[in-house]
Write an enzyme that holds these catalytic residues in place. Structure first.
Site, PDB file in Angstrom:
ATOM      1  CG  ASP A 128       5.799 -93.478   0.897  1.00 50.42           C
ATOM      2  OD1 ASP A 128       5.683 -93.221  -0.646  1.00 50.42           O
ATOM      3  OD2 ASP A 128       7.415 -94.792   0.398  1.00 50.42           O
ATOM      4  CE1 TYR A 176       8.127 -99.705  -1.063  1.00 45.17           C
ATOM      5  CE2 TYR A 176       7.049 -98.922   0.516  1.00 45.17           C
ATOM      6  CZ  TYR A 176       8.052 -98.316  -0.524  1.00 45.17           C
ATOM      7  OH  TYR A 176       8.570 -97.965  -1.233  1.00 45.17           O
ATOM      8  CE  LYS A 187       6.323 -94.817  -3.095  1.00 48.97           C
ATOM      9  NZ  LYS A 187       6.272 -95.394  -2.101  1.00 48.97           N
ATOM     10  CG  HIS A 197       7.407 -98.190  -6.953  1.00 52.92           C
ATOM     11  ND1 HIS A 197       7.069 -98.680  -6.056  1.00 52.92           N
ATOM     12  CD2 HIS A 197       8.856 -97.874  -6.278  1.00 52.92           C
ATOM     13  CE1 HIS A 197       8.332 -99.028  -4.848  1.00 52.92           C
ATOM     14  NE2 HIS A 197       8.719 -98.332  -5.016  1.00 52.92           N
TER      15      HIS A 197
END
Ligand code: A2P
Length: 317
Positions: free
Chosen positions: A46, A51, A82, A115
């Site tokens: 994931d 990130y 995302k 997201h």
């Protein structure tokens, strides 16, 4: 390792029940975590543009996919990413996905998610702010973003599309406006926030739920300060002891037995292996019910969005 469980998405694809979470895994740590996970048998990762670690993850994927001796091909691994909130306008959606594909070194992702149901101003900053420090919100209808998600899906760059942090009310909106029903809604899900109503609503629409922060996200910078520990909860610990498993394994297993895929995050090799080692035991119906009985409707993650994305949580039963 006993056989892993997979779930079927409404696209017909299979999603492995346990995936490695990479939120909060720092550049410098995430590569080794992904390497360990793939070697341990994880086939579900994931990721997200926000990130900030997709380039490093891409480096590890290349190591494995370029080396026939690794035994891991691109088609063996289910990879999610995302769309970030600063790319919600229709022309920005393919731009964000292209950045992700370039960082991960991939031609497609298996699943691409919106997201957050939040739109912030496009620009260099991940979280653009106004002079007074508040987040710079713009107005982009979710229906517009979803139409652009459908377009990248049709183009083959996202084998499945879905959302994250959506309430049933927001799922209803995009189901009504769009022609593709989201394959997945990824949400915070654990015994303190069991989201029973959302799970049954999603199931009735053929939408699969994926659980993030399944272990109580103790390393999160946005975790509510006074939120209790899941891993140290007496009931969770007692259940774990009765199966000779760890608290984390019981929490992962609880999620799998509810029919949700689950994303424990770890950068520790032993814990990465342990979190996947959940397919050789089964929680009894009583233990499942007791764990679900810990529910407090407690969202541990408290991101200071200008408008609460969960305010409409009760609108659809
Ligand atoms: P670490 O990365 O050092 O292993 P969540 O998945 O809910 O976001 O929780 C992640 C937190 O839980 C991280 O602090 C992670 O630390 C820790 N963690 C992950 N796996 C385990 C485990 N098996 N036992 C205890 N803590 C764990």
């Amino acid at each position: 390792m006993a056989n892993q469980v997979t779930f079927k998405l409404n696209t017909g694809a299979s999603i492995p029940a346990v995936g490695l979470g990479t939120w909060k895994s720092k550049p410098g740590e995430v590569a080794e975590a992904v390497r360990t996970a793939l070697k341990a048998g994880y086939r579900h990762l994931d990721c997200a543009y926000a990130y900030g670690n997709e380039k490093e993850i891409g480096g590890v994927l290349k190591e494995f996919f370029d080396d026939p001796a690794s035994g891991v091909k691109r088609s063996d691994v289910f990879i999610t990413s995302k769309l970030w909130t600063t790319f919600m306008e229709k022309e920005r959606v393919p731009e964000c996905l292209d950045k992700t594909l370039s960082n991960l070194g991939l031609e497609y992702v298996d699943l691409y998610l919106i997201h957050w149901p939040v739109s912030l101003a496009y620009g260099d900053a991940l979280i653009p702010t106004n002079p007074d420090g508040t987040r710079k919100v713009i107005d982009v209808p979710l229906e517009e973003t979803w139409a652009a998600m459908e377009a990248v899906h049709r183009a083959g760059k996202a084998k499945a599309i879905g959302v994250s942090n959506f309430t049933a009310a927001k799922l209803e909106r995009i189901i009504k406006s769009g022609s593709v029903v989201p394959a997945v809604n990824q949400v915070e899900l654990h015994p303190f926030l069991i989201q029973d109503r959302l799970l049954s609503y999603a199931t009735s629409k053929g939408i699969h739920l994926t659980a993030y922060s399944p272990l109580g996200t103790s390393d999160s910078p946005v975790r509510k300060k006074d939120a209790p520990s899941l891993l140290d909860n007496d009931q969770v610990k007692a259940t774990a002891a009765s199966y000779n498993k760890s608290s984390a394994q019981v929490l992962v297993r609880w999620a799998v037995q509810r029919g949700t895929s689950v994303l424990p995050k770890s950068v520790n090799p032993d814990r990465i292996k342990q979190n996947l080692d959940v397919f050789d035991f089964e929680l009894s119906a009583q233990h499942m019910a007791d764990l679900s009985g810990l529910n407090q409707n407690l969202r541990m993650s408290a991101i200071p969005w200008p408008k609460d994305p969960f305010a409409d949580d009760n609108e659809v039963a």
